[in-house]
Design a protein around this motif. Structure first.
Motif, PDB file in Angstrom:
ATOM      1  N   ALA A 150      19.297 -89.466  11.329  1.00 41.37           N
ATOM      2  CA  ALA A 150      18.377 -90.681  11.674  1.00 41.37           C
ATOM      3  C   ALA A 150      16.956 -90.201  11.822  1.00 41.37           C
ATOM      4  N   ARG A 151      16.988 -88.793  12.549  1.00 38.04           N
ATOM      5  CA  ARG A 151      15.208 -88.351  12.727  1.00 38.04           C
ATOM      6  C   ARG A 151      14.653 -88.043  11.405  1.00 38.04           C
ATOM      7  N   LEU A 152      15.469 -87.643  10.496  1.00 41.02           N
ATOM      8  CA  LEU A 152      15.096 -87.356   9.140  1.00 41.02           C
ATOM      9  C   LEU A 152      14.600 -88.556   8.438  1.00 41.02           C
ATOM     10  N   ASN A 153      15.397 -89.637   8.711  1.00 39.36           N
ATOM     11  CA  ASN A 153      15.180 -90.875   8.029  1.00 39.36           C
ATOM     12  C   ASN A 153      13.930 -91.632   8.676  1.00 39.36           C
ATOM     13  N   GLN A 154      13.668 -91.306   9.968  1.00 38.66           N
ATOM     14  CA  GLN A 154      12.434 -91.977  10.744  1.00 38.66           C
ATOM     15  C   GLN A 154      11.110 -91.264  10.134  1.00 38.66           C
ATOM     16  N   ARG A 155      11.184 -89.955   9.918  1.00 37.05           N
ATOM     17  CA  ARG A 155      10.072 -89.228   9.446  1.00 37.05           C
ATOM     18  C   ARG A 155       9.970 -89.512   7.885  1.00 37.05           C
ATOM     19  N   MET A 156      11.126 -89.884   7.137  1.00 35.86           N
ATOM     20  CA  MET A 156      10.968 -90.393   5.787  1.00 35.86           C
ATOM     21  C   MET A 156      10.209 -91.900   5.780  1.00 35.86           C
ATOM     22  N   ASP A 157      10.672 -92.594   6.498  1.00 33.67           N
ATOM     23  CA  ASP A 157      10.093 -93.910   6.423  1.00 33.67           C
ATOM     24  C   ASP A 157       8.615 -93.928   7.232  1.00 33.67           C
ATOM     25  N   SER A 158       8.240 -93.107   7.998  1.00 33.10           N
ATOM     26  CA  SER A 158       6.734 -92.897   8.332  1.00 33.10           C
ATOM     27  C   SER A 158       5.922 -92.532   7.056  1.00 33.10           C
TER      28      SER A 158
ATOM     29  N   PRO B 239       8.262 -84.976   4.550  1.00 32.98           N
ATOM     30  CA  PRO B 239       9.112 -84.179   5.471  1.00 32.98           C
ATOM     31  C   PRO B 239      10.017 -83.125   5.167  1.00 32.98           C
ATOM     32  N   ILE B 240      10.471 -83.231   3.986  1.00 35.35           N
ATOM     33  CA  ILE B 240      11.442 -82.245   3.387  1.00 35.35           C
ATOM     34  C   ILE B 240      10.698 -80.969   2.652  1.00 35.35           C
ATOM     35  N   ASP B 241       9.354 -80.971   2.518  1.00 36.02           N
ATOM     36  CA  ASP B 241       8.535 -80.032   2.090  1.00 36.02           C
ATOM     37  C   ASP B 241       8.690 -78.582   2.702  1.00 36.02           C
ATOM     38  N   VAL B 242       9.103 -78.640   4.083  1.00 35.36           N
ATOM     39  CA  VAL B 242       9.320 -77.397   4.738  1.00 35.36           C
ATOM     40  C   VAL B 242      10.721 -76.685   4.116  1.00 35.36           C
ATOM     41  N   LEU B 243      11.546 -77.437   3.353  1.00 27.83           N
ATOM     42  CA  LEU B 243      12.635 -76.741   2.671  1.00 27.83           C
ATOM     43  C   LEU B 243      12.148 -75.999   1.109  1.00 27.83           C
ATOM     44  N   SER B 244      12.906 -75.128   0.910  1.00 28.41           N
ATOM     45  CA  SER B 244      12.620 -74.478  -0.514  1.00 28.41           C
ATOM     46  C   SER B 244      13.104 -75.516  -1.571  1.00 28.41           C
ATOM     47  N   ASP B 245      12.999 -75.311  -2.637  1.00 29.00           N
ATOM     48  CA  ASP B 245      13.316 -76.187  -3.867  1.00 29.00           C
ATOM     49  C   ASP B 245      14.974 -75.863  -3.902  1.00 29.00           C
ATOM     50  N   ASP B 246      15.623 -74.864  -3.767  1.00 27.81           N
ATOM     51  CA  ASP B 246      17.021 -74.899  -3.580  1.00 27.81           C
ATOM     52  C   ASP B 246      17.431 -75.288  -2.428  1.00 27.81           C
ATOM     53  N   GLU B 247      17.033 -75.458  -1.312  1.00 27.12           N
ATOM     54  CA  GLU B 247      17.369 -76.166  -0.121  1.00 27.12           C
ATOM     55  C   GLU B 247      17.288 -77.666  -0.348  1.00 27.12           C
ATOM     56  N   GLN B 248      16.280 -78.149  -0.793  1.00 22.90           N
ATOM     57  CA  GLN B 248      16.310 -79.495  -1.118  1.00 22.90           C
ATOM     58  C   GLN B 248      17.170 -79.917  -2.180  1.00 22.90           C
ATOM     59  N   ARG B 249      17.605 -79.135  -3.350  1.00 20.44           N
ATOM     60  CA  ARG B 249      18.677 -79.527  -4.313  1.00 20.44           C
ATOM     61  C   ARG B 249      19.799 -79.544  -3.591  1.00 20.44           C
ATOM     62  N   ALA B 250      20.099 -78.571  -2.720  1.00 19.99           N
ATOM     63  CA  ALA B 250      21.367 -78.567  -1.837  1.00 19.99           C
ATOM     64  C   ALA B 250      21.522 -79.791  -0.803  1.00 19.99           C
ATOM     65  N   LEU B 251      20.567 -80.026  -0.232  1.00 19.01           N
ATOM     66  CA  LEU B 251      20.536 -81.255   0.645  1.00 19.01           C
ATOM     67  C   LEU B 251      20.784 -82.665  -0.218  1.00 19.01           C
ATOM     68  N   ALA B 252      20.165 -82.590  -1.436  1.00 18.42           N
ATOM     69  CA  ALA B 252      20.319 -83.822  -2.195  1.00 18.42           C
ATOM     70  C   ALA B 252      21.834 -83.884  -2.605  1.00 18.42           C
ATOM     71  N   GLU B 253      22.728 -82.834  -2.894  1.00 19.72           N
ATOM     72  CA  GLU B 253      23.728 -82.686  -3.495  1.00 19.72           C
ATOM     73  C   GLU B 253      24.847 -83.077  -2.306  1.00 19.72           C
ATOM     74  N   LEU B 254      24.314 -82.407  -0.964  1.00 17.86           N
ATOM     75  CA  LEU B 254      25.211 -82.792   0.273  1.00 17.86           C
ATOM     76  C   LEU B 254      25.158 -84.479   0.626  1.00 17.86           C
ATOM     77  N   LEU B 255      23.911 -84.908   0.370  1.00 16.45           N
ATOM     78  CA  LEU B 255      23.796 -86.430   0.694  1.00 16.45           C
ATOM     79  C   LEU B 255      24.462 -87.308  -0.081  1.00 16.45           C
ATOM     80  N   ARG B 256      24.186 -86.632  -1.679  1.00 20.23           N
ATOM     81  CA  ARG B 256      25.051 -87.760  -2.667  1.00 20.23           C
ATOM     82  C   ARG B 256      26.631 -87.594  -2.351  1.00 20.23           C
ATOM     83  N   LYS B 257      27.113 -86.417  -2.148  1.00 20.42           N
ATOM     84  CA  LYS B 257      28.471 -86.183  -1.659  1.00 20.42           C
ATOM     85  C   LYS B 257      29.000 -87.203  -0.436  1.00 20.42           C
ATOM     86  N   ALA B 258      27.992 -87.165   0.504  1.00 23.34           N
ATOM     87  CA  ALA B 258      28.500 -88.016   2.032  1.00 23.34           C
ATOM     88  C   ALA B 258      28.238 -89.495   1.664  1.00 23.34           C
ATOM     89  N   THR B 259      27.444 -89.858   0.534  1.00 22.25           N
ATOM     90  CA  THR B 259      27.252 -91.482   0.533  1.00 22.25           C
ATOM     91  C   THR B 259      27.728 -91.856  -0.478  1.00 22.25           C
TER      92      THR B 259
END
Length: 135
Positions: free
Chosen positions: A15-23, A114-134
């Motif tokens: 939810a907090r990430l979503n708020q930061r992305m919306d902003s 907001p996700i710029d604090v993550l490395s490219d590998d971390e961003q790819r992993a997050l995207a994969e996890l979010l795809r799986k969860a959704t």
């Protein structure tokens, strides 16, 4: 930590990430002189699409997406064309100006996100996890 506490914490973090992305989207839209809804529509219009598909991608009702598209059509960013197989539907395509605006939106969204604090590998992993969860 119990599963329910972990789940609650995870829900709060998402939810907090979503708020930061919306902003971030609102800030980009303001800087480009468009609405946040228009920025989201432009982000999602990677190819010609129906209004129903766009509304689904924007997570809103078709009537709300229609209002956004009406405004974008008046601004010369979007064109409605007959659907080739469904006479009730229209295909939404970006005009040349709309493609330029979309490019500006995508470029601006990729800066200071907001996700710029993550490395490219971390961003790819997050995207994969979010795809799986959704899915």
């Amino acid at each position: 930590m119990s599963a329910s506490v972990g789940g609650a914490e995870l829900c709060g973090l998402v939810a907090r990430l979503n708020q930061r992305m919306d902003s971030h989207v609102r800030g980009v839209a303001d800087a480009l002189g468009i609405t946040a809804s228009q920025a989201i529509a432009l982000r999602e219009m990677s190819e010609p699409i129906t209004l129903t598909e766009l509304a689904d991608r924007m997570s809103c009702e078709a009537s709300n997406a229609g209002y956004v598209i009406d405004r974008m059509e008046k601004q010369g960013l979007v064109r409605r064309q007959p659907h080739p197989t469904d006479r009730r539907a229209k295909i939404l395509t970006l005009t040349e100006d709309g493609q330029g605006c979309r490019s500006n939106v995508l470029d601006a969204l990729s800066r200071e996100a907001p996700i710029d604090v993550l490395s490219d590998d971390e961003q790819r992993a997050l995207a994969e996890l979010l795809r799986k969860a959704t899915s």
